[in-house]
Design a protein around this motif. Structure first.
Motif, short mmCIF file in Angstrom:
data_model
loop_
_atom_site.label_atom_id
_atom_site.label_comp_id
_atom_site.label_asym_id
_atom_site.label_seq_id
_atom_site.Cartn_x
_atom_site.Cartn_y
_atom_site.Cartn_z
N GLU A 1 -2.50 18.01 13.93
CA GLU A 1 -3.36 16.84 14.69
C GLU A 1 -2.88 15.48 13.95
OE1 GLU A 1 -4.83 16.18 17.41
OE2 GLU A 1 -6.06 14.30 16.23
N ASN A 2 -2.89 15.63 12.57
CA ASN A 2 -2.93 14.62 11.86
C ASN A 2 -1.42 13.90 11.97
OD1 ASN A 2 -3.77 12.71 9.95
ND2 ASN A 2 -2.86 13.78 8.20
N VAL A 3 -0.29 14.60 12.14
CA VAL A 3 0.98 14.20 12.31
C VAL A 3 1.07 13.81 13.83
CG1 VAL A 3 3.31 14.83 12.52
CG2 VAL A 3 2.12 15.80 10.86
N THR A 4 0.56 14.40 14.81
CA THR A 4 0.87 14.09 16.35
C THR A 4 0.05 12.78 16.53
OG1 THR A 4 -0.57 15.86 16.90
CG2 THR A 4 1.74 16.30 17.21
N SER A 5 -1.06 12.63 15.88
CA SER A 5 -1.98 11.34 16.25
C SER A 5 -1.24 9.99 15.33
CB SER A 5 -3.26 11.66 15.57
OG SER A 5 -3.39 11.53 14.35
N GLY A 6 -0.35 10.38 14.36
CA GLY A 6 -0.04 9.32 13.44
C GLY A 6 -0.86 8.97 12.29
N GLY A 7 -2.23 9.67 12.42
CA GLY A 7 -2.95 9.58 11.24
C GLY A 7 -2.68 9.60 9.72
N TYR A 8 -1.50 10.33 9.50
CA TYR A 8 -0.94 10.55 8.23
C TYR A 8 -0.36 8.90 7.85
CZ TYR A 8 3.49 11.07 10.16
OH TYR A 8 4.87 10.82 10.69
N GLN A 9 0.32 8.31 8.86
CA GLN A 9 0.87 7.06 8.56
C GLN A 9 -0.14 5.97 8.28
OE1 GLN A 9 3.83 7.17 11.64
NE2 GLN A 9 5.54 7.12 10.13
N ARG A 10 -0.99 5.89 9.23
CA ARG A 10 -2.04 4.60 8.68
C ARG A 10 -2.72 4.89 7.45
NH1 ARG A 10 -2.84 5.93 14.33
NH2 ARG A 10 -4.25 7.14 14.13
N TYR A 11 -3.01 6.28 6.90
CA TYR A 11 -3.28 6.51 5.79
C TYR A 11 -2.62 5.95 4.58
CZ TYR A 11 -4.91 9.44 1.53
OH TYR A 11 -5.26 9.73 0.47
N TYR A 12 -1.32 6.30 4.74
CA TYR A 12 -0.48 5.72 3.56
C TYR A 12 -0.30 4.10 3.77
CZ TYR A 12 0.41 10.70 3.13
OH TYR A 12 0.25 12.01 2.85
N GLU A 13 -0.11 3.82 4.81
CA GLU A 13 -0.07 2.18 5.10
C GLU A 13 -1.45 1.53 4.11
OE1 GLU A 13 -0.11 1.23 9.31
OE2 GLU A 13 1.89 2.30 9.23
N GLU A 14 -2.39 2.05 4.37
CA GLU A 14 -3.56 1.83 3.83
C GLU A 14 -3.46 1.65 2.19
OE1 GLU A 14 -6.99 -0.45 3.89
OE2 GLU A 14 -5.61 0.15 5.75
N MET A 15 -3.10 2.98 1.74
CA MET A 15 -3.04 3.43 0.27
C MET A 15 -1.67 2.58 -0.31
SD MET A 15 -2.39 7.22 -0.70
CE MET A 15 -1.35 7.93 -2.08
N TYR A 16 -0.68 2.04 0.18
CA TYR A 16 0.35 1.44 -0.32
C TYR A 16 0.44 -0.11 -0.32
CZ TYR A 16 2.38 5.70 -2.06
OH TYR A 16 2.44 6.75 -3.01
N LYS A 17 -0.62 -0.52 0.72
CA LYS A 17 -0.69 -1.95 1.15
C LYS A 17 -0.56 -2.98 0.04
CE LYS A 17 -4.59 -3.39 3.43
NZ LYS A 17 -5.62 -3.15 4.19
N ASN A 18 -1.32 -2.77 -0.99
CA ASN A 18 -1.24 -3.64 -2.24
C ASN A 18 -0.43 -3.43 -3.63
OD1 ASN A 18 -3.50 -5.09 -0.74
ND2 ASN A 18 -4.65 -3.62 -1.35
N ARG A 19 0.48 -2.40 -3.20
CA ARG A 19 1.15 -1.97 -4.40
C ARG A 19 2.69 -2.50 -4.23
NH1 ARG A 19 0.49 4.42 -5.38
NH2 ARG A 19 -1.99 4.35 -4.93
#
Ligand code: NAD
Ligand code: DAU
Length: 356
Positions: free
Chosen positions: A338-356
């Motif tokens: 569900e996380n993969v098909t909804s793209g949820g995992y990508q939004r999570y990482y975008e947030e996590m790496y936004k400021n690095r």
């Protein structure tokens, strides 16, 4: 024993995550550095169970970034590279070949050149070093229905932009051995299946579609043949070859396990239906024949006799066992899917790496 620092590229992807898990758990004395750009296919949830291990480091980076690759090799005093990062889906390569040339060809070249610059700067040079490139059987082209198999001597005849880019990267790897003396190894493996495969590929896509009563798009007549290997058996082969394989050599990896797509699809349907408690044949109506893939290779089949003869490798799982384990895994890991098909995992990482 001296600590070994090994870069594994593409470790957040399907096969890479199994290779990282195997190395991190089997070799606590090694330091494993997973270098991955986290494209749509990269998912750190694939490595949740080992992410806190002291001998594991994750670095988000693009293999095409030569300066970054060199910096990482110098920083961690890297002695070995196992290179899996790639764009890997044939259908995407047909729509967007440039991305495949960039990552698979230029990315591999940038990694090779960084390893060359770093290793040649050391007093011992290439001694004790290894650059291991993971490739595919698709570089050999397509077979007819005549019982022949791809051997290590089969001429390269890639047909898709994906396989052309992988063939090109294989040639660069061998050229770095022949020109500079870099200790390289190339392996060509058949189709992998198992947990954590991105659901654009046949097996996870179809398991998920059956579960949700969605059509199963069978390309052409479903008569194309693929040779399937359980992913953990591929990871075990990579471990063996990384440690014992002959430098400058090539090994084919496969399980002598050919399936016509439509027959494989029926096995998947039968297994999913049984595990979900449906009557036999319940989901057969989902089979939907669609326009064929452009340039669809007819048949792949690997001869892995050399690997068995020289290093004693054999697949550990029978296909029936492997497919049962795989279907169960996808059905039991609905949250991952569900996380993969909804793209949820990508939004999570975008947030996590936004400021690095
Ligand atoms: P995958 O698509 O599941 O994973 C690829 C990984 O590479 C992802 O984590 C992605 O984020 C990463 N990546 C992509 N571009 C990158 C870049 N520019 N820099 C850094 N990381 C990047 O692929 P897979 O199916 O696990 O295949 C892994 C390797 O094995 C590939 O080289 C593929 O050609 C080869 N291979 C795959 C199969 C198979 O059946 N899947 C069979 C034989 C060989
Ligand atoms: O042979 C090794 C290769 O195997 C790897 O190098 C590739 O990275 C990997 O993706 C895989 O390539 P294939 O093209 O064989 O895999 P895929 O799962 O995309 O397709 C398997 C077969 O199923 C192929 O004949 C096409 C067919 N197919 C696939 C999909 C996604 C369908 O009929 N319908 C589909 O929806």
């Amino acid at each position: 024993m001296e600590k070994k620092h090994i870069i594994i590229t593409g470790g957040a992807g399907f096969i890479g995550s199994h290779v990282v898990r195997l190395f991190v758990t089997k070799y606590p004395e090694y330091h494993i550095i997973n270098v991955d750009k986290l494209t749509y296919a990269g998912n750190l949830a694939n490595l949740k169970d080992i992410e806190d291990k002291p001998n594991y480091t994750f670095v988000k980076a693009d293999i095409c970034d030569f300066d970054k690759m060199l910096e990482l090799m110098q920083k961690y005093e890297v002695t070995g590279i196992i290179h899996l990062a790639a764009e890997s889906h044939v259908d995407r390569s047909i729509k967007d070949p440039f991305t495949f040339a960039r990552t698979n060809v230029m990315g591999t070249l940038s990694l090779l050149q960084a390893a060359k610059v770093y290793w040649e700067s050391l007093p011992e040079g290439y001694e004790g070093k290894r650059f291991y490139h993971i490739s595919t059987d698709e570089v050999y082209g397509a077979l007819q229905f005549d019982g022949t198999l791809f051997t290590e001597e089969t001429k390269y005849t890639p047909h898709s932009p994906y396989s052309a880019s992988k063939a090109s990267s294989d040639h660069f790897v061998r050229a770095f051995h022949d020109t500079y003396g870099m200790p390289t190894i190339v392996t060509n493996c058949s189709n992998n299946y198992g947990p954590y495969q991105f659901p654009e590929k046949l097996i996870p896509l179809f398991i998920n579609n059956i579960r949700h009563r969605k059509p199963l798009p069978v390309y052409g007549k479903g008569e194309n043949v693929r040779d399937w290997l359980y992913v953990e058996d591929h990871a075990r082969a990579i471990d063996l070859i990384f440690h014992k394989g002959r430098v400058a050599d090539t090994y084919n990896i496969g399980g002598f396990n050919e399936w016509k797509n439509i027959d494989l699809i029926k096995v998947i349907i039968k297994t999913v239906d049984r595990l979900l408690g449906h009557p036999e044949g319940y989901s057969l109506d989902l089979i939907t024949y669609v326009t064929d893939r452009k340039g669809h290779d007819l048949r792949y089949a690997i001869d892995s006799t050399k690997l068995k003869r020289e290093l004693g490798w054999e697949p550990s799982l029978q296909f029936e066992e492997g497919i049962e384990k795989t279907v169960k895994w996808y059905l039991e890991n609905e949250a991952w899917m569900e996380n993969v098909t909804s793209g949820g995992y990508q939004r999570y990482y975008e947030e996590m790496y936004k400021n690095r």
